[in-house]
Scaffold this motif. Sequence first.
Motif, mmCIF file in Angstrom:
data_model
loop_
_atom_site.group_PDB
_atom_site.id
_atom_site.type_symbol
_atom_site.label_atom_id
_atom_site.label_comp_id
_atom_site.label_asym_id
_atom_site.label_seq_id
_atom_site.Cartn_x
_atom_site.Cartn_y
_atom_site.Cartn_z
ATOM 1 N N GLU A 112 -2.481 2.832 2.348
ATOM 2 C CA GLU A 112 -3.339 2.183 1.418
ATOM 3 C C GLU A 112 -3.742 0.463 1.816
ATOM 4 O OE1 GLU A 112 0.532 -0.206 -1.117
ATOM 5 O OE2 GLU A 112 1.397 1.619 0.647
ATOM 6 N N ASP A 113 -2.774 -0.024 2.744
ATOM 7 C CA ASP A 113 -3.991 -1.074 3.594
ATOM 8 C C ASP A 113 -5.500 -1.306 3.671
ATOM 9 O OD1 ASP A 113 -1.222 -2.161 3.817
ATOM 10 O OD2 ASP A 113 -0.720 -2.280 5.757
ATOM 11 N N LYS A 114 -5.801 -0.172 3.919
ATOM 12 C CA LYS A 114 -7.628 -0.206 3.507
ATOM 13 C C LYS A 114 -8.285 -0.140 3.034
ATOM 14 C CE LYS A 114 -7.464 -0.831 8.438
ATOM 15 N NZ LYS A 114 -8.252 -2.227 8.819
ATOM 16 N N GLY A 115 -6.970 0.619 1.331
ATOM 17 C CA GLY A 115 -7.530 0.362 0.242
ATOM 18 C C GLY A 115 -8.050 1.976 -0.133
ATOM 19 N N LEU A 116 -7.345 2.859 0.652
ATOM 20 C CA LEU A 116 -8.214 4.389 0.512
ATOM 21 C C LEU A 116 -7.149 4.950 -0.869
ATOM 22 C CD1 LEU A 116 -9.402 4.830 4.387
ATOM 23 C CD2 LEU A 116 -10.492 4.178 2.208
ATOM 24 N N ILE A 117 -6.221 4.620 -0.787
ATOM 25 C CA ILE A 117 -5.260 5.102 -1.760
ATOM 26 C C ILE A 117 -4.220 3.544 -2.575
ATOM 27 C CG2 ILE A 117 -4.804 7.272 -0.404
ATOM 28 C CD1 ILE A 117 -2.302 6.553 0.161
ATOM 29 N N THR A 118 -4.418 3.921 -3.208
ATOM 30 C CA THR A 118 -3.446 2.457 -4.034
ATOM 31 C C THR A 118 -2.214 3.381 -5.634
ATOM 32 O OG1 THR A 118 -5.138 2.953 -5.937
ATOM 33 C CG2 THR A 118 -5.714 1.009 -4.106
ATOM 34 N N PRO A 119 -1.332 3.475 -4.806
ATOM 35 C CA PRO A 119 0.399 3.860 -5.197
ATOM 36 C C PRO A 119 0.387 2.960 -6.463
ATOM 37 C CG PRO A 119 0.515 3.141 -3.293
ATOM 38 C CD PRO A 119 -0.778 2.749 -3.187
ATOM 39 N N SER A 166 -14.533 11.318 11.028
ATOM 40 C CA SER A 166 -15.280 10.708 10.333
ATOM 41 C C SER A 166 -15.099 9.182 10.692
ATOM 42 C CB SER A 166 -15.389 10.586 8.991
ATOM 43 O OG SER A 166 -15.762 12.161 8.283
ATOM 44 N N LYS A 167 -15.491 7.908 10.709
ATOM 45 C CA LYS A 167 -14.922 7.188 10.360
ATOM 46 C C LYS A 167 -13.793 6.331 8.921
ATOM 47 C CE LYS A 167 -18.489 5.445 13.261
ATOM 48 N NZ LYS A 167 -19.884 4.821 13.758
ATOM 49 N N LEU A 168 -13.349 5.491 9.280
ATOM 50 C CA LEU A 168 -12.482 4.975 8.334
ATOM 51 C C LEU A 168 -13.965 4.455 6.798
ATOM 52 C CD1 LEU A 168 -9.165 2.710 9.294
ATOM 53 C CD2 LEU A 168 -9.653 5.427 7.815
ATOM 54 N N SER A 169 -14.469 3.712 7.804
ATOM 55 C CA SER A 169 -15.706 3.313 6.231
ATOM 56 C C SER A 169 -16.934 4.917 5.667
ATOM 57 C CB SER A 169 -16.925 2.345 7.259
ATOM 58 O OG SER A 169 -17.920 2.527 7.992
ATOM 59 N N ALA A 197 4.398 11.855 3.601
ATOM 60 C CA ALA A 197 4.648 11.522 4.701
ATOM 61 C C ALA A 197 4.580 13.494 5.538
ATOM 62 C CB ALA A 197 5.638 10.862 5.684
ATOM 63 N N ALA A 198 6.119 14.015 4.800
ATOM 64 C CA ALA A 198 6.609 15.394 4.563
ATOM 65 C C ALA A 198 5.820 16.473 4.885
ATOM 66 C CB ALA A 198 8.114 15.456 3.998
ATOM 67 N N HIS A 199 4.858 16.286 3.900
ATOM 68 C CA HIS A 199 4.635 17.081 3.325
ATOM 69 C C HIS A 199 2.781 18.025 4.044
ATOM 70 C CE1 HIS A 199 1.514 20.054 0.640
ATOM 71 N NE2 HIS A 199 0.574 19.130 0.992
ATOM 72 N N PHE A 200 2.480 16.143 4.194
ATOM 73 C CA PHE A 200 1.259 16.207 5.641
ATOM 74 C C PHE A 200 1.167 15.689 6.492
ATOM 75 C CE2 PHE A 200 -1.308 14.389 1.496
ATOM 76 C CZ PHE A 200 -1.943 16.136 1.052
ATOM 77 N N SER A 201 2.835 15.766 7.254
ATOM 78 C CA SER A 201 3.248 15.594 8.602
ATOM 79 C C SER A 201 2.553 14.678 9.526
ATOM 80 C CB SER A 201 3.055 17.211 9.419
ATOM 81 O OG SER A 201 3.683 18.271 8.948
ATOM 82 N N ILE A 202 2.768 13.626 8.329
ATOM 83 C CA ILE A 202 2.124 12.293 9.001
ATOM 84 C C ILE A 202 3.932 11.140 8.774
ATOM 85 C CG2 ILE A 202 -0.254 12.958 9.061
ATOM 86 C CD1 ILE A 202 0.020 11.170 6.131
ATOM 87 N N SER A 203 2.756 10.257 9.821
ATOM 88 C CA SER A 203 4.739 9.444 9.023
ATOM 89 C C SER A 203 3.989 8.648 7.471
ATOM 90 C CB SER A 203 4.300 7.967 10.610
ATOM 91 O OG SER A 203 3.492 7.795 10.589
ATOM 92 N N GLN A 204 4.736 8.251 7.691
ATOM 93 C CA GLN A 204 5.689 6.919 6.505
ATOM 94 C C GLN A 204 4.284 5.723 6.939
ATOM 95 O OE1 GLN A 204 8.905 6.002 4.293
ATOM 96 N NE2 GLN A 204 9.612 7.988 4.979
ATOM 97 N N ARG A 205 4.121 5.103 7.861
ATOM 98 C CA ARG A 205 3.361 4.451 8.383
ATOM 99 C C ARG A 205 1.625 4.874 8.753
ATOM 100 N NH1 ARG A 205 4.250 0.895 13.887
ATOM 101 N NH2 ARG A 205 1.964 -0.943 14.259
ATOM 102 N N THR A 206 1.750 5.916 8.763
ATOM 103 C CA THR A 206 -0.309 5.804 8.652
ATOM 104 C C THR A 206 -0.472 5.783 7.064
ATOM 105 O OG1 THR A 206 0.797 7.694 10.487
ATOM 106 C CG2 THR A 206 -1.657 7.916 8.640
ATOM 107 N N ILE A 207 0.453 6.444 5.941
ATOM 108 C CA ILE A 207 0.361 6.406 4.628
ATOM 109 C C ILE A 207 0.213 4.664 4.219
ATOM 110 C CG2 ILE A 207 1.104 6.526 2.424
ATOM 111 C CD1 ILE A 207 2.586 8.870 3.473
ATOM 112 N N ARG A 208 1.075 4.530 4.275
ATOM 113 C CA ARG A 208 1.265 2.466 4.258
ATOM 114 C C ARG A 208 -0.517 2.190 5.178
ATOM 115 N NH1 ARG A 208 6.951 2.709 5.004
ATOM 116 N NH2 ARG A 208 6.251 2.317 7.205
ATOM 117 N N PHE A 209 -0.586 2.587 6.308
ATOM 118 C CA PHE A 209 -2.248 2.049 7.075
ATOM 119 C C PHE A 209 -3.405 2.403 5.667
ATOM 120 C CE2 PHE A 209 -6.006 3.397 9.235
ATOM 121 C CZ PHE A 209 -6.460 2.256 10.126
#
Length: 142
Positions: A40-47, A75-78, A26-38
């Motif tokens: 993840e929920d969409k299956g785009l990243i799998t920690p 770009s769309k998520l799809s 989150a700090a590296h990309f200047s985004i929220s942790q919630r964005t990362i979890r989003f």
Amino acid sequence: MEMARAAADMKAEQTGETLYGIADLAAHFSISQRTIRFYEDKGLITPQRVGTQRIYTETDRQRLSLILRAKSIGSKLSEIRTFLELFGREGEGREKQLRYVIERTGEKIAELEDKRRQIDETLDELRLIHEGSKERLRKLKG
């Protein structure tokens, strides 16, 4: 947050690879942790998980970078999902992935060039109206 960093450090020592906690990304990309979890929920990243803590690999970090870059150009998520899936497990789909990128970026370029043409036409029309109105106002006063 501290527990995730400690878990990532411990796992990194075991595997020898660079690992990240969610706060690190989150700090590296200047985004929220919630964005990362989003994503993840969409299956785009799998920690990976160590207990309840998310541990991200260098591959996850690179995927997140691609996701954010793709989102920044509209770009769309799809589309992002398709792009990521084309790569395959070991990069066997790299050629398909590149062909997909060429096709999609070509379409996007054409779309944006059309929008720019429409904007230029609208600006020309507005300039004519603007200048014509100023001229009529001068004649009224003069």
